[in-house]
Design a protein around this motif. Structure first.
Motif, PDB file in Angstrom:
ATOM      1  N   THR A 504      -1.038   3.167   3.361  1.00 34.13           N
ATOM      2  CA  THR A 504      -0.606   2.020   2.568  1.00 34.13           C
ATOM      3  C   THR A 504       0.474   2.416   1.569  1.00 34.13           C
ATOM      4  N   SER A 505       0.280   3.546   0.896  1.00 35.71           N
ATOM      5  CA  SER A 505       1.274   4.007  -0.073  1.00 35.71           C
ATOM      6  C   SER A 505       2.599   4.296   0.615  1.00 35.71           C
ATOM      7  N   TRP A 506       2.538   4.888   1.782  1.00 39.85           N
ATOM      8  CA  TRP A 506       3.739   5.183   2.576  1.00 39.85           C
ATOM      9  C   TRP A 506       4.493   3.889   2.865  1.00 39.85           C
ATOM     10  N   ALA A 507       3.775   2.885   3.348  1.00 39.83           N
ATOM     11  CA  ALA A 507       4.401   1.597   3.669  1.00 39.83           C
ATOM     12  C   ALA A 507       4.951   0.918   2.424  1.00 39.83           C
ATOM     13  N   MET A 508       4.224   1.020   1.301  1.00 36.48           N
ATOM     14  CA  MET A 508       4.681   0.379   0.069  1.00 36.48           C
ATOM     15  C   MET A 508       5.959   1.016  -0.457  1.00 36.48           C
TER      16      MET A 508
END
Length: 563
Positions: A504-508
């Protein structure tokens, strides 16, 4: 690859997982105890806290968490190939989503029915709890505004669904009074209700109802206002009057629809015409990490923790029901997502038809394209057993809209709880009551939705996927802290937490960079704030981990448990 074999293997796998892994988690890790008093009994008020039979609560919880999520997510994610989508749905449901939902339900039951965000305050500190509440309220605002749009658009796309959807409301109320005030048999009530529903599904096919544009000359805006009024009424009524019986009927819809789809697979057993893996897609985001936020419901979704610790826990009759309701309903959602993958790949009939539909990310990403892929592909399956294709499409359209409506009013009810909690913390009495909090919930959603002709919620929708998965990771983090506190193995929630937060952090981060490059300053600032909020909460959690590691063990029910 034969679609029937793929679906059959997945369903058998879900059954084995429920029997083995679900039992292991519920008995060995969480130690469910049927004698422990649940919040439904402790605070029984006949409105929100109502002890409920597990089969009825299963229906409510499943339809609340499902909504349109396990349909629209998989229906677009197959653009990357059916194998990655199916693997994420299967393993994500078993080892991440089901534990997330089940754990959220149990930890809430052990803390007097408090929401995960309130439990965050107890375990990580008041600052973390308030931040989690704000993040939850923000996500729910988007959900309410966007699901009004989703239902309005579906009503416009599939006018044959309008009549049966609204007929379902008085039928559900009648069923609720019959069961709770007349001691009616839930099974018989469910059968009668589903027969009435499908009679009106057939009538609706031949009597489609189109909404005129009474408000601003726009039918979508007209439906949005009507739906928000409905959500206000539904979320303030006692839970047994409308919410429970309607969701119980909707769960029967799912069983009927899945049975029809599976029978269609047996009869037609069409081959999967989509590629197994497809990474050469025009204007599509990177396959990793975006697969894991595109398919949320159907694998793991933060909204489920809100539902489990918002409405479901307040109706849990026995703690041991949590395995069936929490773990089982998530696997059922995974089963629905598997069928969506089959409909969106094998239902097209030819590779050329599939390629045309999924020619680019933009072509496949529209609401009509996503829902249409499931309804039209699924109708092809169902029609193979002799049901007219128009009726089959009507059955599936009504199911999709029913699930979306359940998410709408459940989200409104949960938002009411969140607003009440925040208002009570800051002594804003006018918003701490049932009606004041609900009115604020629907008014803020209306303000957001009213922009751009009822499509205002889409302005913030690009933030929802990552924000939703961020909440899933944070809910797993809170559950992990609690397990460590009671000296239970936490590896089964820590590993899913790490995976979800990393993806999720990667995508954000990617999205935030893209917002900056596109000069979309609203989404850039909000996305940056969410990332900073995540970092803050993780730092708070690290401090909590250190504290509970050295603290003496406490009873697994916490200080608030009672026998």
């Amino acid at each position: 690859m034969n679609s029937l074999i793929v679906a059959l293997v997945a369903y058998v796998g879900f059954l084995i997982a429920y029997r083995l892994y679900g039992t292991f988690i519920s008995e060995r890790i969480f130690g469910l105890d049927a004698s422990r008093k649940t919040p439904a009994h402790e605070f029984n008020d006949g409105v929100d806290y109502v002890p409920t039979k597990p089969e009825i609560l299963f229906g409510h919880h499943f339809t609340t968490i499902a909504g349109a999520g396990p349909i629209v997510g998989p229906a677009i994610a197959v653009i990357w190939g059916w194998v990655p989508a199916l693997l994420w749905i299967f393993f994500g449901s078993i080892f991440m989503g089901a534990i997330h939902d089940f754990g959220s339900l149990v930890i809430s039951a052990r803390h007097q029915g408090k929401s995960v965000s309130r439990i965050t305050s107890d375990l990580l500190g008041p600052r973390a709890g308030t931040l989690f509440l704000i993040l939850t309220a923000f996500a729910l605002l988007i959900v309410i505004a966007v699901f009004c749009l989703v239902i309005a658009v579906l009503f416009d796309m599939f006018p044959q669904s309008v009549l049966p959807i609204w007929v379902e409301v008085p039928v559900a109320i009648a069923i609720g009074y019959w069961i709770y005030r007349g001691s009616g048999n839930p099974t018989i009530a469910g059968i009668i209700a589903i027969i009435i529903l499908y009679i009106f599904v057939i009538i609706g096919v031949y009597v489609p109802l189109k909404m005129p544009g009474f408000i601003a000359g726009n039918p979508i805006m007209t439906w949005t206002v009507i739906l928000l009024i409905y959500a206000y009424i539904a979320s303030t009524l006692p839970v047994w009057v409308l919410l429970q019986p309607r969701d119980y009927i909707n769960s029967h819809q799912l069983f009927v629809a899945l049975a029809l789809l599976f029978l269609g697979l047996i009869v037609a057993h069409p081959p999967i015409v989509a590629p197994a893996v497809n990474t050469n897609i025009a204007d599509a985001p990177a396959f990793i990490p975006f697969l894991f936020i595109t398919i949320a419901c159907g694998a793991i979704s933060g909204f489920h923790s809100m539902a489990a610790s918002g409405t479901t826990v307040k109706q849990l009759d026995k703690e041991t029901d949590a395995k069936f309701v929490g773990y089982g309903a998530m696997l059922m959602e995974g089963a629905l997502a598997v069928m969506v993958v089959m409909a969106a790949t094998a239902g097209f009939g030819s590779a050329a038809a599939w390629t045309e539909h999924y020619a680019s990310w933009k072509a496949a990403n529209g609401l009509g394209a996503k829902v249409g892929a499931f309804i039209n592909g699924g109708a092809t399956f169902v029609s193979s057993i002799g049901i007219p294709e128009a009726v089959a499409a009507g059955i599936l359209a009504v199911m999709v809209v029913s699930f979306a409506a359940t998410t709408l009013d459940s989200a409104t009810r949960i938002q009411r709880y969140i607003i009440s909690e925040l208002a009570s913390s800051y002594n804003i009495n006018i918003l701490s009551g049932r009606h004041g909090a609900t009115l604020l919930a629907v008014l803020t959603a209306f303000i957001l939705a009213s922009f751009n002709g009822g499509k205002g919620g889409l302005i913030l929708w690009p933030l929802f996927g990552a924000s939703n998965q961020l909440m899933a990771g944070l809910a797993l983090l809170v559950i992990s802290v609690w397990l460590i506190k009671i000296k239970k193995p936490s590896i089964y929630t820590l590993l899913p937490m790490i995976f979800v937060l990393v993806m999720t952090s990667w995508a954000m981060v990617i999205n935030t960079i893209n917002f900056y490059r596109a000069s979309n300053w609203l989404l850039f600032v909000l996305s940056l704030l969410i990332i900073l909020l995540e970092i803050w909460l993780i730092l708070e959690a690290i401090g909590a981990f250190r504290r509970v590691k050295t603290a003496p063990a406490v009873e697994s029910g916490g200080t608030t448990a009672s026998k």
